[in-house]
Design an enzyme around this catalytic site. Structure first.
Site, PDB file in Angstrom:
ATOM      1  N   GLU A 303      35.357 -64.602-108.866  1.00 19.76           N
ATOM      2  CA  GLU A 303      34.393 -63.495-108.880  1.00 19.76           C
ATOM      3  C   GLU A 303      33.586 -63.433-107.584  1.00 19.76           C
ATOM      4  OE1 GLU A 303      33.483 -61.305-111.931  1.00 19.76           O
ATOM      5  OE2 GLU A 303      33.171 -60.320-110.008  1.00 19.76           O
ATOM      6  N   ASP A 307      33.726 -60.438-104.760  1.00 20.11           N
ATOM      7  CA  ASP A 307      32.556 -59.576-104.537  1.00 20.11           C
ATOM      8  C   ASP A 307      32.122 -59.612-103.078  1.00 20.11           C
ATOM      9  OD1 ASP A 307      32.664 -59.266-107.255  1.00 20.11           O
ATOM     10  OD2 ASP A 307      30.835 -60.403-107.699  1.00 20.11           O
ATOM     11  N   SER A 553      35.182 -55.818-112.134  1.00 20.35           N
ATOM     12  CA  SER A 553      34.515 -56.716-111.195  1.00 20.35           C
ATOM     13  C   SER A 553      34.780 -56.307-109.750  1.00 20.35           C
ATOM     14  CB  SER A 553      35.044 -58.143-111.368  1.00 20.35           C
ATOM     15  OG  SER A 553      34.581 -58.694-112.553  1.00 20.35           O
TER      16      SER A 553
END
Ligand SMILES: *[C@@H]1O[C@H](CO)[C@@H](O)[C@H](O)[C@H]1NC(C)=O
Ligand SMILES: *[C@@H]1O[C@H](CO)[C@@H](O)[C@H](O)[C@H]1NC(C)=O
Ligand SMILES: *[C@@H]1O[C@H](CO)[C@@H](O)[C@H](O)[C@H]1NC(C)=O
Ligand SMILES: *[C@@H]1O[C@H](CO)[C@@H](O)[C@H](O)[C@H]1NC(C)=O
Ligand SMILES: *[C@@H]1O[C@H](CO)[C@@H](O)[C@H](O)[C@H]1NC(C)=O
Length: 638
Positions: A303, A307, A553
């Site tokens: 994640e 990001d 995400s």
């Protein structure tokens, strides 16, 4: 007549508050079921002492949506005139009347003012009571529940408040709330419990991967197979160099043990933009949060790497990216912990938080972060993207309402808050759906919306894909590879005014043909997501290799980067940041500035889910960003 009537009502009100016997007790909160993994152990010892906390109703809070519209609606004369943190505190701090009413009731019930303490931020009243006293005060029974790990939790099934006190209290803890953390300590694997609660941000909500990429294809022709920054720039028309970076900010929130590896960022940037090699995000540590390197691999780095790699590339090396790293390795953190850090008025009793929901600092059990809880210590960025989510049903309506109002406060202060809408279509985290009795099951049939996606004061971001064998020049479809875009209708939040026209158009023309008891078919509830962006086949450097990643995400930080560049264009000409965008993007002046998605759906709960259709839909919202049109439209606003 009206004067007379209000005089009579006032007298009745005074009478009622003077004599609690005149005010009937009503159920204030009730829990439908005992969560999975927990079972009833015993009645709680009546002489045990518990800290009872009353969340006071904030003043003017019922009008917060109106205040937010004043500064966020493009036709308002106050558009863009955001509030200071001080303005927000003054407007919403609980009134003297509220504090007085709760104190008076406690005093009448035998808890004098030396016992009932008002917190410094005036948000809570706290009183140490025995279980017996609490049971009498709240007309309830306290029980001890046991988790399969052996951990215990104190809770009641429902509790009551006198009618005249109810309007002054949001909720009481500990009571029905059951999102307690399940601790596994000393040498255990954090993935299996440390810092993770039932419904804690992150549980079941990670991006997905299909594994390592054999041949990296960084060509526009291959964007249906592999998404790289050039694909996103082409899809959304993002060709922009920041001009006002020093005035601007873009924040990405991560919850430990999730952490980025600098070596991964460097690997990514060396392929996709050299100028970022060696650049680290500006890390703001919240509650002892740090980029841990003890545990690595997709579950720990996926994640954060995703990001930051895409967030940093899309805003370019000129715009610093702020990383809010929340929580230590032991206690972890919740959305509330993060919100406490960026707004001190949100903190619960002096520096602490609600221990049944949130990380408690200093860590009371040892081994974790020993410092005080961060309370108003961090500055909110202009755009804040979070790719974690709960199921709405994990939390009580009061808890979600309080947190949702906090997002409205951020909007008042000019912050754009983005949350990914979830990766399981109409199902909840992990693909679980609701059953008639309110529990979750993989066999459940009732749609399970995500939170904060359903909060009307955030912008919820769904996922799209470049359809197989299509190019970036052709329209995208809803994401139907590996993940399905979270979307649907809230069971807690009413439909906000700003989306009425769009959602009613959808319900009138494309009414979903499902039984009324598996989705919120009232036509009165908040529909989500609001927007979407690509969420399939991302090339991400993770733990030293390129992997193919899927999820909303991906969509949230990419949308955040694009909106950050819109802010840059406005700041460069002396305008305010865009703040809460929903009233603007749903308005007629923004018709056509998003690329409408009309293919695909978001299956789940044994159904095909909803379908992407012309106009807004509960799969891809208004559609994907078109950067040149967004900038042009936002530059026309004051
Ligand atoms: C890398 O970033 C710089 C600075 O923003 C930009 O000028 C350049 O075009 C980018 N290079 C690539 C290959 O995208
Ligand atoms: C709730 O319903 C499900 C399936 O309908 C059942 O398996 C479960 O035992 C029920 N749970 C409770 C607490 O009633
Ligand atoms: C779901 O249904 C399957 C098949 O009907 C059954 O074997 C399984 O035990 C059920 N699972 C749950 C969690 O109820
Ligand atoms: C895409 O093209 C390949 C090769 O021509 C073909 O095998 C495949 O079936 C196509 N996929 C779709 C979804 O059209
Ligand atoms: C549907 O949503 C509305 C508003 O959000 C809510 O009042 C109602 O209770 C919901 N219905 C169900 C069955 O949850």
């Amino acid at each position: 007549m009206r004067l007379l009537l209000s005089f009579v009502l006032l007298s009745l009100g005074l009478l009622a508050s003077a004599d609690p016997a005149l005010s009937a007790y009503r159920v204030h909160e009730r829990r439908g079921h005992t969560p999975t993994g927990w079972s009833y152990n015993r009645k709680h010892d009546s002489s045990a002492v518990i800290p009872l906390r009353f969340a006071l109703k904030q003043n003017n809070i019922d009008s917060i949506g109106d205040y937010l519209m004043e500064v966020s609606h493009p036709e308002s004369t106050e558009y863009g005139k955001h509030w200071s943190a001080g303005d927000v505190f003054k407007k919403f701090s609980p009134s003297a009347e509220t504090i007085g009413a709760v104190r008076a009731w406690l005093e009448e019930s035998g808890f004098d003012s030396s016992r009932a303490k008002l917190t410094r931020n005036r948000g809570w009243i706290e009183v140490q009571v025995t279980v017996e006293e609490a049971e009498r005060l709240l007309q309830t029974e306290y029980h001890v529940y046991g988790h399969e790990t052996g951990q215990e939790h104190v809770a009641c099934d429902s509790y009551h408040l006198p009618e005249h006190v109810q309007p002054h209290i949001d909720f009481v803890t500990p009571t029905v709330h059951f999102d307690t953390k399940v601790f596994k300590r000393s040498g255990s694997d954090p993935a299996e419990g440390v810092g993770r609660a039932i419904g804690q941000p992150g549980s079941g909500a990670h991006p997905k991967t299909t594994g390592e990429i054999q041949t990296l294809l960084n060509e526009l022709e291959n964007c249906d197979e592999q998404i790289t920054p050039i694909c996103l720039r082409a899809l959304y028309g993002l060709v922009y160099e920041p001009l006002a970076a020093s005035k601007n900010s873009f924040g990405i929130v991560e919850y430990t043990p999730q952490a980025y590896l600098q070596s991964d960022l460097d690997m990514f940037h060396s392929y996709f933009n050299d100028s970022l090699v060696g650049v680290a995000p500006y890390m703001v540590s919240i509650d002892g949060g740090y980029a841990q390197t003890e545990y690595t691999g997709f579950d720990y780095n996926g994640e954060s790497d995703l990001d930051l790699e895409y967030g940093m590339n899309l805003v370019t090396a000129k715009q610093q990216v702020t990383l809010y790293q929340a929580g230590d390795m032991v206690e972890g953190a919740s959305f509330n912990n993060f919100l406490d850090a960026i707004d001190g008025t949100y903190c619960t009793y002096d520096g602490g938080d609600d221990p049944t929901q949130d990380g408690v600092y200093p860590d009371p059990y040892g081994g974790g972060y020993e410092g005080p809880e961060d309370c108003g210590t961090a500055t909110p960025a202009n755009v804040i993207s979070t790719s974690y989510a709960y199921n709405e049903a994990d939390l009580t309506p009061f808890y979600t309402a309080r947190q949702c109002s906090e997002y409205a406060k951020l909007g008042l202060m000019g912050v754009t808050v983005l949350y990914s809408s979830g990766d399981y279509g109409v199902a909840g985290n992990g693909g679980e759906c609701l059953t008639a009795n309110g529990t979750y099951s993989l066999n459940g049939t009732i749609f399970n919306p995500s939170f904060p996606g359903t909060c009307p004061y955030i912008t919820s971001v769904g996922a799209t894909q470049v359809n197989p064998n299509s190019t970036v020049l052709e329209p995208e479809g809803a994401c139907e590879q590996v993940i399905y875009s979270g979307g649907g209708f809230s069971n807690y939040f009413a439909m906000p005014e700003y989306q009425k026209t769009a959602v009613e158009y959808y319900l009138t023309n494309y009414y979903p043909q499902y039984p009324a008891d598996i989705w919120n078919s009232t036509g009165m509830s908040r529909g989500f997501p609001d927007i979407a962006a690509n969420g399939a086949n991302y090339v991400v450097a993770i733990d030293g290799e390129f992997e193919l990643v899927y999820g909303t995400s991906c969509s949230s930080p990419v949308s955040g980067a694009i909106l950050t560049m819109v802010n840059d264009a406005r700041l460069a000409v002396g305008k305010s940041p865009i703040g809460f965008i929903n009233p603007t993007i749903y308005s007629s002046s923004f018709a056509g500035v998003f690329n409408d998605i009309t293919m695909g759906g978001n299956q789940g709960c044994g159904t095909a889910g909803y379908t992407a259709v012309p106009g807004w839909d509960p799969v891809t919202g208004l559609g994907t960003p078109n950067f040149p049109k967004l900038v042009a439209s936002w530059l026309l606003l004051p």
